[in-house]
Design a protein around this motif. Structure first.
Motif, short mmCIF file in Angstrom:
data_model
loop_
_atom_site.label_atom_id
_atom_site.label_comp_id
_atom_site.label_asym_id
_atom_site.label_seq_id
_atom_site.Cartn_x
_atom_site.Cartn_y
_atom_site.Cartn_z
N UNK A 200 0.61 13.42 -6.75
CA UNK A 200 1.12 12.78 -5.54
C UNK A 200 1.23 13.81 -4.43
N UNK B 263 10.08 6.30 -0.66
CA UNK B 263 9.62 4.93 -0.90
C UNK B 263 9.62 4.54 -2.38
N UNK C 22 -18.62 0.73 -10.00
CA UNK C 22 -18.92 2.10 -9.60
C UNK C 22 -17.65 2.93 -9.42
N UNK C 23 -16.64 2.36 -8.76
CA UNK C 23 -15.43 3.14 -8.48
C UNK C 23 -14.72 3.57 -9.74
N UNK D 110 0.87 -1.17 0.00
CA UNK D 110 0.00 0.00 0.00
C UNK D 110 0.90 1.22 0.00
N UNK D 111 1.38 1.62 -1.16
CA UNK D 111 2.33 2.72 -1.19
C UNK D 111 1.66 4.00 -1.67
N UNK D 112 2.50 5.01 -1.97
CA UNK D 112 1.97 6.34 -2.28
C UNK D 112 1.00 6.34 -3.46
N UNK D 113 1.34 5.67 -4.52
CA UNK D 113 0.46 5.70 -5.70
C UNK D 113 -0.85 4.97 -5.42
N UNK D 114 -0.76 3.91 -4.61
CA UNK D 114 -1.99 3.21 -4.22
C UNK D 114 -2.91 4.17 -3.47
N UNK E 160 -18.19 5.89 -11.96
CA UNK E 160 -18.62 7.06 -11.19
C UNK E 160 -19.62 7.96 -11.90
N UNK F 166 -5.82 -2.52 -6.37
CA UNK F 166 -6.17 -1.31 -5.63
C UNK F 166 -7.68 -1.15 -5.46
N UNK G 109 -3.05 7.42 -3.71
CA UNK G 109 -3.64 8.39 -4.65
C UNK G 109 -4.83 7.74 -5.37
N UNK G 110 -4.62 6.54 -5.85
CA UNK G 110 -5.71 5.86 -6.57
C UNK G 110 -6.89 5.62 -5.64
N UNK G 111 -6.59 5.21 -4.41
CA UNK G 111 -7.66 4.96 -3.45
C UNK G 111 -8.46 6.23 -3.19
N UNK H 170 -8.80 8.94 -4.96
CA UNK H 170 -9.57 9.48 -6.09
C UNK H 170 -10.67 8.53 -6.55
N UNK H 171 -10.48 7.26 -6.36
CA UNK H 171 -11.46 6.31 -6.91
C UNK H 171 -12.36 5.71 -5.85
N UNK H 172 -11.98 5.85 -4.59
CA UNK H 172 -12.80 5.25 -3.55
C UNK H 172 -14.09 6.05 -3.37
N UNK H 173 -15.20 5.40 -3.49
CA UNK H 173 -16.47 6.11 -3.34
C UNK H 173 -17.57 5.08 -3.06
N UNK H 174 -18.43 5.44 -2.13
CA UNK H 174 -19.55 4.54 -1.83
C UNK H 174 -20.56 4.59 -2.97
N UNK H 175 -21.19 3.49 -3.24
CA UNK H 175 -22.18 3.44 -4.33
C UNK H 175 -23.44 4.17 -3.86
N UNK H 176 -23.91 5.16 -4.63
CA UNK H 176 -25.17 5.82 -4.24
C UNK H 176 -26.31 4.81 -4.22
#
Lengths: 184, 179
Positions: free
Chosen positions: B169, B177, B23-24, A8-12, B27, B130, A14-16, A18-24
């Motif tokens: 970033x 890292x 969904x993710x 689970x590094x920096x780019x992960x 969107x 991810x 960022x992706x998390x 921006x893309x993590x979102x609960x489904x409406x």
């Protein structure tokens, strides 16, 4: 090794973020109804393949499934009896997605084999007319059928029973907890 | 076992993951619905292959990711066609909520473009890792490769995404890292 923390590094992150979102809820509702339709299609396919035999013979599972299994076996027995006489039918007409009649009046369909299907309001049906079999799935409601006589059987599959005919006129009604067949 | 249907075995345990991954990535309610239908249609078409697959659920989740990515790709192409109109409207709308939404959408679009720049296996691997939190074993089975190769795909994808998305970033972690 802790696989998650290890990678689970920096780019992960960022992706998390921006893309993590609960489904409406409304989207989840649509997804769930797609899944329900998909499940029906998968169950129908299994039904058609007769893969419920094992479940039936083990006599486990709930009443609905057992009833479906009984229907599948009954249909298979009829098929076996007819096996020597089967001919390829003329028309193929496939409607695999269940259709709901929301109009207030009875809807009439002429199927590819020449059979006439009258569907009452509020009913949910699907049909599949292949080269070897003609199947009508009645999930709920009421249909009237004028089945074109052929050597390939015409089956009406409901949650509680399966009716197999070669050619006749009859009515099938499925109300919660029962299925009823009558001949005019 | 007894009466377990294909749906109970293959789909029900991963319903949430399927819905979440589509969904993710997408969107957008309408497009998400299209993508989900597309995913189910593809699953239906490949049902026999899926049943025989060593890890059917991982394969189904990969199909979901692919359907979602295809939908986003089509949506981006559509937006490029009407870009001029959209920009004019956006510039005129100075409300904070509109700019926040646009920023989020733009970032996601950039991320998606960067992911599109990866090889197919790298893109699928990083998204499965991810977005779906899948273990490397499952990723490997879905891609049809060894676990070592799957890890390689994920790590190479990270390196390339770090380069192309460096401006997104957090400054504190930039340069740290790096493997």
């Amino acid at each position: 090794m802790n696989e998650r923390n290890d990678h689970m590094d920096d780019i992960d992150r960022v992706l998390h973020e921006e893309m993590n979102s609960e489904i409406p809820p409304e989207v989840e509702g649509r997804f769930r109804s797609r899944l329900a339709e998909f499940q029906e299609r998968m169950d129908e396919r299994e039904l058609a393949r007769g893969s419920r035999w094992a479940g039936l013979l083990s006599l486990r599972g709930n009443g609905f499934r057992r009833a479906i299994g009984v229907g599948a076996v009954a249909a298979a027995v009829v098929l076996a009896i007819l096996a020597g006489q089967l001919r390829l039918g003329p028309g193929r007409d496939v409607r695999t997605a269940p259709m709901e009649i929301t109009d207030p009046e009875v809807k009439t369909f002429r199927l590819a084999d020449g059979s006439v299907l009258k569907v009452h309001p509020g009913s949910r049906v699907a049909w599949s007319l292949g080269e070897e079999s003609r199947d009508l799935y009645l999930y709920r409601g009421e249909v009237f059928l004028d089945v074109k006589a052929e050597n390939r059987e015409f089956r009406v599959l409901t949650p509680s029973a399966t009716v197999s005919v070669l050619g006749t006129r009859f009515q099938v009604r499925v109300s919660p907890g029962e299925g009823e067949v009558s001949q005019p | 076992m007894g009466c377990e249907s294909d749906y109970d075995t293959l789909i029900r345990p991963i319903e949430e993951q399927m819905m979440r991954s589509v969904w993710r990535i997408v969107r957008n309610p309408e497009d998400a619905d299209d993508a989900f239908q597309e995913a189910l249609a593809n699953i239906w078409k490949r049902l026999d292959r899926i049943r025989k697959h060593p890890n059917p659920r991982a394969l189904i989740l990969r199909i979901c990711i692919n359907a979602a990515c295809d939908t986003v790709r089509k949506g981006m192409r559509r937006k490029e066609h009407v870009a001029a109109d959209t920009i004019a409207e956006t510039v005129a709308d100075n409300s904070p909520s509109a700019s926040e939404r646009l920023t989020g959408e733009e970032k996601r679009r950039e991320i998606f473009r960067a992911i599109e720049g990866l090889s197919k296996n790298q893109a699928d691997a990083i998204l499965m890792r991810v977005i779906q939190d899948q273990p490397y074993k499952d990723i490997a089975e879905a891609l049809g490769c060894s676990e070592v190769t799957a890890r390689g795909h994920v790590n190479r994808a990270r390196v390339r995404l770090r380069e192309s998305l460096s401006h997104l970033m957090p400054s504190s972690s930039q340069g740290a890292d790096r493997k």
